[in-house]
Write a protein that holds these residues in place. Structure first.
Motif, PDB file in Angstrom:
ATOM      1  N   ARG A 397      -0.251  21.668  -3.175  1.00 47.98           N
ATOM      2  CA  ARG A 397      -0.745  21.956  -1.826  1.00 47.98           C
ATOM      3  C   ARG A 397      -0.042  21.072  -0.791  1.00 47.98           C
ATOM      4  O   ARG A 397       0.290  21.525   0.315  1.00 47.98           O
ATOM      5  CB  ARG A 397      -2.251  21.742  -1.765  1.00 47.98           C
ATOM      6  N   ALA A 398       0.178  19.820  -1.145  1.00 47.53           N
ATOM      7  CA  ALA A 398       0.889  18.920  -0.227  1.00 47.53           C
ATOM      8  C   ALA A 398       2.329  19.376  -0.017  1.00 47.53           C
ATOM      9  O   ALA A 398       2.854  19.320   1.102  1.00 47.53           O
ATOM     10  CB  ALA A 398       0.850  17.488  -0.760  1.00 47.53           C
ATOM     11  N   ASP A 399       2.979  19.852  -1.095  1.00 48.93           N
ATOM     12  CA  ASP A 399       4.351  20.343  -0.967  1.00 48.93           C
ATOM     13  C   ASP A 399       4.428  21.519  -0.006  1.00 48.93           C
ATOM     14  O   ASP A 399       5.383  21.649   0.767  1.00 48.93           O
ATOM     15  CB  ASP A 399       4.896  20.749  -2.332  1.00 48.93           C
ATOM     16  N   ARG A 400       3.444  22.400  -0.044  1.00 50.71           N
ATOM     17  CA  ARG A 400       3.444  23.558   0.865  1.00 50.71           C
ATOM     18  C   ARG A 400       3.311  23.129   2.320  1.00 50.71           C
ATOM     19  O   ARG A 400       3.733  23.859   3.222  1.00 50.71           O
ATOM     20  CB  ARG A 400       2.312  24.524   0.476  1.00 50.71           C
ATOM     21  N   LEU A 401       2.732  21.960   2.546  1.00 52.66           N
ATOM     22  CA  LEU A 401       2.630  21.424   3.913  1.00 52.66           C
ATOM     23  C   LEU A 401       3.804  20.521   4.265  1.00 52.66           C
ATOM     24  O   LEU A 401       3.821  19.914   5.345  1.00 52.66           O
ATOM     25  CB  LEU A 401       1.318  20.638   4.074  1.00 52.66           C
ATOM     26  N   GLY A 402       4.775  20.421   3.373  1.00 53.72           N
ATOM     27  CA  GLY A 402       5.950  19.599   3.649  1.00 53.72           C
ATOM     28  C   GLY A 402       5.749  18.129   3.401  1.00 53.72           C
ATOM     29  O   GLY A 402       6.450  17.296   3.991  1.00 53.72           O
ATOM     30  N   ILE A 403       4.797  17.764   2.547  1.00 55.36           N
ATOM     31  CA  ILE A 403       4.483  16.357   2.266  1.00 55.36           C
ATOM     32  C   ILE A 403       4.720  16.097   0.781  1.00 55.36           C
ATOM     33  O   ILE A 403       4.189  16.810  -0.078  1.00 55.36           O
ATOM     34  CB  ILE A 403       3.024  16.029   2.630  1.00 55.36           C
ATOM     35  N   ASP A 404       5.531  15.092   0.481  1.00 54.06           N
ATOM     36  CA  ASP A 404       5.829  14.726  -0.898  1.00 54.06           C
ATOM     37  C   ASP A 404       4.987  13.498  -1.250  1.00 54.06           C
ATOM     38  O   ASP A 404       5.272  12.381  -0.803  1.00 54.06           O
ATOM     39  CB  ASP A 404       7.315  14.416  -1.045  1.00 54.06           C
ATOM     40  N   LEU A 405       3.947  13.700  -2.041  1.00 55.40           N
ATOM     41  CA  LEU A 405       3.071  12.592  -2.424  1.00 55.40           C
ATOM     42  C   LEU A 405       3.750  11.620  -3.365  1.00 55.40           C
ATOM     43  O   LEU A 405       3.238  10.519  -3.587  1.00 55.40           O
ATOM     44  CB  LEU A 405       1.798  13.140  -3.078  1.00 55.40           C
ATOM     45  N   GLY A 406       4.891  12.014  -3.934  1.00 54.59           N
ATOM     46  CA  GLY A 406       5.623  11.098  -4.800  1.00 54.59           C
ATOM     47  C   GLY A 406       6.334  10.000  -4.021  1.00 54.59           C
ATOM     48  O   GLY A 406       6.701   8.974  -4.594  1.00 54.59           O
ATOM     49  N   ASP A 407       6.535  10.187  -2.715  1.00 51.15           N
ATOM     50  CA  ASP A 407       7.132   9.143  -1.893  1.00 51.15           C
ATOM     51  C   ASP A 407       6.090   8.090  -1.555  1.00 51.15           C
ATOM     52  O   ASP A 407       4.888   8.352  -1.578  1.00 51.15           O
ATOM     53  CB  ASP A 407       7.690   9.757  -0.596  1.00 51.15           C
ATOM     54  N   PRO A 408       6.541   6.874  -1.198  1.00 48.50           N
ATOM     55  CA  PRO A 408       5.577   5.826  -0.826  1.00 48.50           C
ATOM     56  C   PRO A 408       4.736   6.262   0.377  1.00 48.50           C
ATOM     57  O   PRO A 408       5.255   6.815   1.350  1.00 48.50           O
ATOM     58  CB  PRO A 408       6.466   4.630  -0.480  1.00 48.50           C
ATOM     59  N   HIS A 409       3.426   6.023   0.285  1.00 49.18           N
ATOM     60  CA  HIS A 409       2.548   6.401   1.387  1.00 49.18           C
ATOM     61  C   HIS A 409       1.501   5.312   1.602  1.00 49.18           C
ATOM     62  O   HIS A 409       1.198   4.519   0.702  1.00 49.18           O
ATOM     63  CB  HIS A 409       1.872   7.748   1.132  1.00 49.18           C
ATOM     64  N   LEU A 410       0.981   5.300   2.831  1.00 49.51           N
ATOM     65  CA  LEU A 410      -0.019   4.323   3.246  1.00 49.51           C
ATOM     66  C   LEU A 410      -1.281   5.052   3.677  1.00 49.51           C
ATOM     67  O   LEU A 410      -1.217   6.222   4.062  1.00 49.51           O
ATOM     68  CB  LEU A 410       0.497   3.476   4.418  1.00 49.51           C
ATOM     69  N   GLY A 484       1.964   9.086  -5.537  1.00 47.16           N
ATOM     70  CA  GLY A 484       1.261  10.101  -6.286  1.00 47.16           C
ATOM     71  C   GLY A 484      -0.132  10.361  -5.748  1.00 47.16           C
ATOM     72  O   GLY A 484      -0.712   9.557  -5.009  1.00 47.16           O
ATOM     73  N   ALA A 485      -0.691  11.512  -6.157  1.00 46.07           N
ATOM     74  CA  ALA A 485      -2.014  11.902  -5.677  1.00 46.07           C
ATOM     75  C   ALA A 485      -3.097  10.956  -6.171  1.00 46.07           C
ATOM     76  O   ALA A 485      -4.091  10.716  -5.473  1.00 46.07           O
ATOM     77  CB  ALA A 485      -2.318  13.335  -6.124  1.00 46.07           C
ATOM     78  N   ALA A 486      -2.918  10.375  -7.349  1.00 41.01           N
ATOM     79  CA  ALA A 486      -3.955   9.516  -7.915  1.00 41.01           C
ATOM     80  C   ALA A 486      -4.109   8.222  -7.136  1.00 41.01           C
ATOM     81  O   ALA A 486      -5.181   7.605  -7.139  1.00 41.01           O
ATOM     82  CB  ALA A 486      -3.633   9.210  -9.375  1.00 41.01           C
ATOM     83  N   ASP A 487      -3.053   7.764  -6.486  1.00 40.92           N
ATOM     84  CA  ASP A 487      -3.103   6.486  -5.766  1.00 40.92           C
ATOM     85  C   ASP A 487      -3.801   6.593  -4.418  1.00 40.92           C
ATOM     86  O   ASP A 487      -4.150   5.571  -3.826  1.00 40.92           O
ATOM     87  CB  ASP A 487      -1.685   5.953  -5.536  1.00 40.92           C
ATOM     88  N   VAL A 488      -3.961   7.813  -3.877  1.00 42.14           N
ATOM     89  CA  VAL A 488      -4.502   7.962  -2.523  1.00 42.14           C
ATOM     90  C   VAL A 488      -5.912   7.388  -2.443  1.00 42.14           C
ATOM     91  O   VAL A 488      -6.251   6.636  -1.516  1.00 42.14           O
ATOM     92  CB  VAL A 488      -4.471   9.437  -2.093  1.00 42.14           C
ATOM     93  N   GLY A 489      -6.778   7.733  -3.409  1.00 44.03           N
ATOM     94  CA  GLY A 489      -8.154   7.241  -3.396  1.00 44.03           C
ATOM     95  C   GLY A 489      -8.223   5.734  -3.532  1.00 44.03           C
ATOM     96  O   GLY A 489      -8.998   5.064  -2.823  1.00 44.03           O
ATOM     97  N   ARG A 490      -7.404   5.177  -4.421  1.00 45.70           N
ATOM     98  CA  ARG A 490      -7.418   3.732  -4.609  1.00 45.70           C
ATOM     99  C   ARG A 490      -6.983   3.009  -3.340  1.00 45.70           C
ATOM    100  O   ARG A 490      -7.627   2.037  -2.901  1.00 45.70           O
ATOM    101  CB  ARG A 490      -6.488   3.359  -5.762  1.00 45.70           C
ATOM    102  N   VAL A 491      -5.885   3.465  -2.726  1.00 38.70           N
ATOM    103  CA  VAL A 491      -5.394   2.815  -1.502  1.00 38.70           C
ATOM    104  C   VAL A 491      -6.409   2.967  -0.377  1.00 38.70           C
ATOM    105  O   VAL A 491      -6.604   2.047   0.435  1.00 38.70           O
ATOM    106  CB  VAL A 491      -4.026   3.411  -1.102  1.00 38.70           C
ATOM    107  N   HIS A 492      -7.131   4.106  -0.347  1.00 34.35           N
ATOM    108  CA  HIS A 492      -8.152   4.310   0.673  1.00 34.35           C
ATOM    109  C   HIS A 492      -9.294   3.310   0.504  1.00 34.35           C
ATOM    110  O   HIS A 492      -9.806   2.745   1.487  1.00 34.35           O
ATOM    111  CB  HIS A 492      -8.677   5.757   0.590  1.00 34.35           C
ATOM    112  N   ARG A 493      -9.706   3.081  -0.720  1.00 28.45           N
ATOM    113  CA  ARG A 493     -10.782   2.123  -0.957  1.00 28.45           C
ATOM    114  C   ARG A 493     -10.363   0.706  -0.551  1.00 28.45           C
ATOM    115  O   ARG A 493     -11.149  -0.055   0.021  1.00 28.45           O
ATOM    116  CB  ARG A 493     -11.188   2.157  -2.438  1.00 28.45           C
ATOM    117  N   GLU A 494      -9.114   0.350  -0.840  1.00 22.43           N
ATOM    118  CA  GLU A 494      -8.618  -0.963  -0.404  1.00 22.43           C
ATOM    119  C   GLU A 494      -8.635  -1.073   1.119  1.00 22.43           C
ATOM    120  O   GLU A 494      -8.999  -2.119   1.681  1.00 22.43           O
ATOM    121  CB  GLU A 494      -7.196  -1.177  -0.915  1.00 22.43           C
ATOM    122  N   ALA A 495      -8.239   0.009   1.805  1.00 22.81           N
ATOM    123  CA  ALA A 495      -8.222  -0.013   3.270  1.00 22.81           C
ATOM    124  C   ALA A 495      -9.635  -0.182   3.826  1.00 22.81           C
ATOM    125  O   ALA A 495      -9.841  -0.901   4.810  1.00 22.81           O
ATOM    126  CB  ALA A 495      -7.571   1.265   3.805  1.00 22.81           C
TER     127      ALA A 495
END
Length: 631
Positions: A397-410, A484-495
């Motif tokens: 779904r992210a790829d269809r929106l032009g977003i690569d979750l495999g790249d570093p994200h914040l 990756g998609a799995a890291d989004v929740g963890r990074v959100h909790r840290e934020a």
């Protein structure tokens, strides 16, 4: 006479008759015949001279028909006047339309430079006589003629030139004199009616030629003006065509979904200048180059003035400011620094560029709003605990929106402290679209998933844009990077934990990231980056020891263990106190002057403890363990 004999031969016949015998009556008849013959010869001479003068006038008339500019024509006229009447000096004066004075325009035969440009006031010289009577006027001796109203300036020129006899005839157009033709001798001379008539005829021819020359000059001027108008019209038409072409390109770029950079690049080439687009908060959205002085207060005042006028404002330095607004809403400003002066067509193009940029901003906002629900839903699914979709589905779904979750994200979490979540959410949609990220609203906070690796920079950038927009403090915290998609929740909790810690430690409106909190950030983070923490706290000291085989880290530990006493630390290390002092000076050079302040000193001591623990554990294990396992 039949043989065209000269007068001397006719007079010789009278001498012969007087010496011959004959009666008085015969002698009287011969004298009478001789006198009549001489009269006839004189008449023939006058007639021949008149014919020669008329022929010269015809030649003059022919010469005057040639195209001349006014000054050349006047020189031809006075040259012919001197040749026809044998003047020592000839000149032409013209009436000044502004004050009615007479001014000598050109002359020939002068010996001084006083005549050309001489101005004669009305009422002096020949002027009034020529103007009122419109007839010729002459004097045999100018300076002694009491009929003339003398003026010292004119008399001085007459004396300097040695003028005595002067003949003047008016130059007229439609019965109104506009100048005069003068002939002058440096001896007393009485002009005959034939000479006056010849001069008058020449003046009439000259007046016609002068009038024709003036008409031709006016025609030439009109033609030149028409050519200039035609050139300007051609240039304006070319510019208008270029303007229309540029407008079409800008509209096409806007409608095809091009970004601000593409639109401003095309406009910058068309306007031959540097373009900068700024948002309402004064931050640069895009720029085609550098414009010095944009942070001056005068520029900010000019932007406000442009919005107040709803029109373009030009600054003294050549900078142009166009307000960007739609339906009364301030969308920012377009700033131009052209390479040269703007033409009226360029100003029109600048106005249209402002409209095109406004259109792109509105389209971007509309696109962000239209895609907002889809992006919000995706980020909500990425943050769901437990996950509602598989990681593969979320990545697709992210790829269809032009977003690569495999790249570093914040992940950036912003909490408006004034409760205006609506405006914050609208801004976040536009910002996420601009940065190619995702946005959602959770628990009163705006959550942004953005590409990047520097969490602290991302947090401060969001705060710098959102806080001025809302007009009240916004607490912003960021964490990451993750992959990756799995890291989004963890990074959100840290934020979120970082946001709570920032609010408790620094108050509402604080901004930062986990790395900005030192050892507290290490505790708040799910990914305990001990290597990174040690490097940030005492990394320069460890590198210095490794390169030079020194004991600065050991000295630091002894210094803190001895309650920051260089003397006691020297006893523990078995060195001289001066050695400890020199080592502490080197540590200050490496870590900075504030390393002994309480908060920084605590982080340094913790880093030393962690480093010591790692070294002890490494000596007890045969393999090199992962740093997480050491702790």
């Amino acid at each position: 006479m039949a043989q065209e004999a000269p007068a001397a031969e006719i007079e010789a016949l009278l001498d012969t008759a007087r010496s011959s015998p004959g009666g008085s009556k015969q002698l009287a008849d011969i004298e009478r015949a001789t006198q009549l013959g001489l009269c006839v010869l004189a008449l023939f001479g006058h007639r021949q001279k008149r014919e020669a003068d008329l022929a010269a006038l015809v030649d003059t008339a022919r010469d005057l028909t040639y195209p001349h500019d006014l000054d050349s024509l006047l020189r031809v006229i006075i040259r012919q006047a001197r040749r026809l009447l044998g003047f020592d000096l000839a000149y032409i004066s013209l009436i000044d339309d502004n004050d009615g004075s007479w001014r000598i325009r050109t002359s020939e035969g002068e010996t001084t430079a006083l005549s050309v440009g001489l101005r004669v006031e009305p009422g002096y010289g020949f002027g009034d006589t020529l103007t009122t009577r419109n007839a010729a006027f002459w004097t045999a001796d100018y300076l002694k003629d009491e009929r003339i109203q003398h003026t010292e300036a004119v008399d001085e020129v007459v004396r300097a030139e040695g003028q005595r006899a002067i003949l003047a005839v008016p130059l007229h157009r439609g019965g109104a004199p506009f100048g005069a033709l003068y002939g002058s001798d440096r001896s007393v001379r009485h002009f005959t009616p034939n000479e006056v008539g010849l001069m008058r005829t020449l003046a009439d021819l000259a007046a016609v030629a002068i009038d024709k020359s003036r008409v031709l000059d006016q025609v030439r001027a009109d033609v030149t003006d028409l050519e200039d108008d035609s050139y300007r019209a051609q240039l304006s038409l070319t510019r208008m065509r270029s303007l229309v072409d540029t407008q079409g390109r800008l509209v096409g770029l806007a409608l095809n979904g091009s970004d601000l950079a593409a639109v401003t690049t095309v406009a910058s080439h068309a306007l031959d200048g540097v373009l900068v687009v700024r948002d309402p908060g004064g931050r640069t959205l895009t720029a085609t180059g550098e414009i010095p002085g944009l942070d001056d207060p005068a520029v900010a005042e000019a932007v406000l003035d442009a919005h107040a006028r709803s029109g373009t404002v030009a600054l003294d330095g050549g900078t142009w400011i166009v307000p960007l607004a739609a339906s009364g809403e301030n969308l920012g400003a377009l700033i131009l620094r052209p390479a040269g002066q703007l033409t009226p067509e360029d100003e029109q193009l600048l106005q249209f560029v402002g409209q095109a940029v406004t259109m792109v901003l509105l389209l971007q906002r509309s696109t962000a709003i239209a895609e907002g629900p889809v992006r919000d839903e995706l980020l909500d699914d990425l943050l769901a605990d437990p996950p509602s979709r598989s990681q593969r589905q979320l990545a697709d779904r992210a790829d269809r929106l032009g977003i690569d979750l495999g790249d570093p994200h914040l992940v950036v979490v912003a909490r408006p402290e004034g409760g205006e979540q609506g405006r914050a959410a609208v801004w976040a949609s536009s910002y996420a679209h601009r940065m190619n990220g995702l946005k959602c609203v959770r628990a009163g906070c705006v959550v942004l998933l953005l590409p990047g690796t520097d969490a602290s920079e991302a947090a401060h950038r969001v705060s710098a844009e959102l806080s001025p927009l809302l007009g009240h403090p916004v607490s912003v915290a960021a964490s990451g990077p993750g992959r990756g998609a799995a890291d989004v929740g963890r990074v959100h909790r840290e934020a979120l934990r970082c946001l709570d810690a920032l609010t408790l430690l620094r108050g509402k409106g604080s901004t930062g990231a986990s790395g900005d909190l030192g050892f507290l950030g290490l505790l708040l983070s799910d990914d305990h980056d001990i290597d990174g923490y040690i490097a940030s706290a005492i990394g320069p000291v460890l590198e210095y020891d490794a390169e030079r085989f020194t004991e600065l880290a050991k000295t630091l530990q002894a210094y803190f263990d001895s309650d920051r006493s260089p003397t006691y630390a020297a006893e523990v290390l078995h060195v001289h106190p001066n050695t400890v002092s020199r080592r502490l000076e080197r540590i200050t050079e490496l870590l900075g002057p504030d390393w002994q302040k309480p908060q920084r000193a605590l982080e340094v001591q913790l880093a030393l403890r962690l480093q010591h623990t790692r070294q002890v554990l490494e000596t007890r294990r045969p393999g090199r363990p992962h740093p997480h396992e050491d702790v």
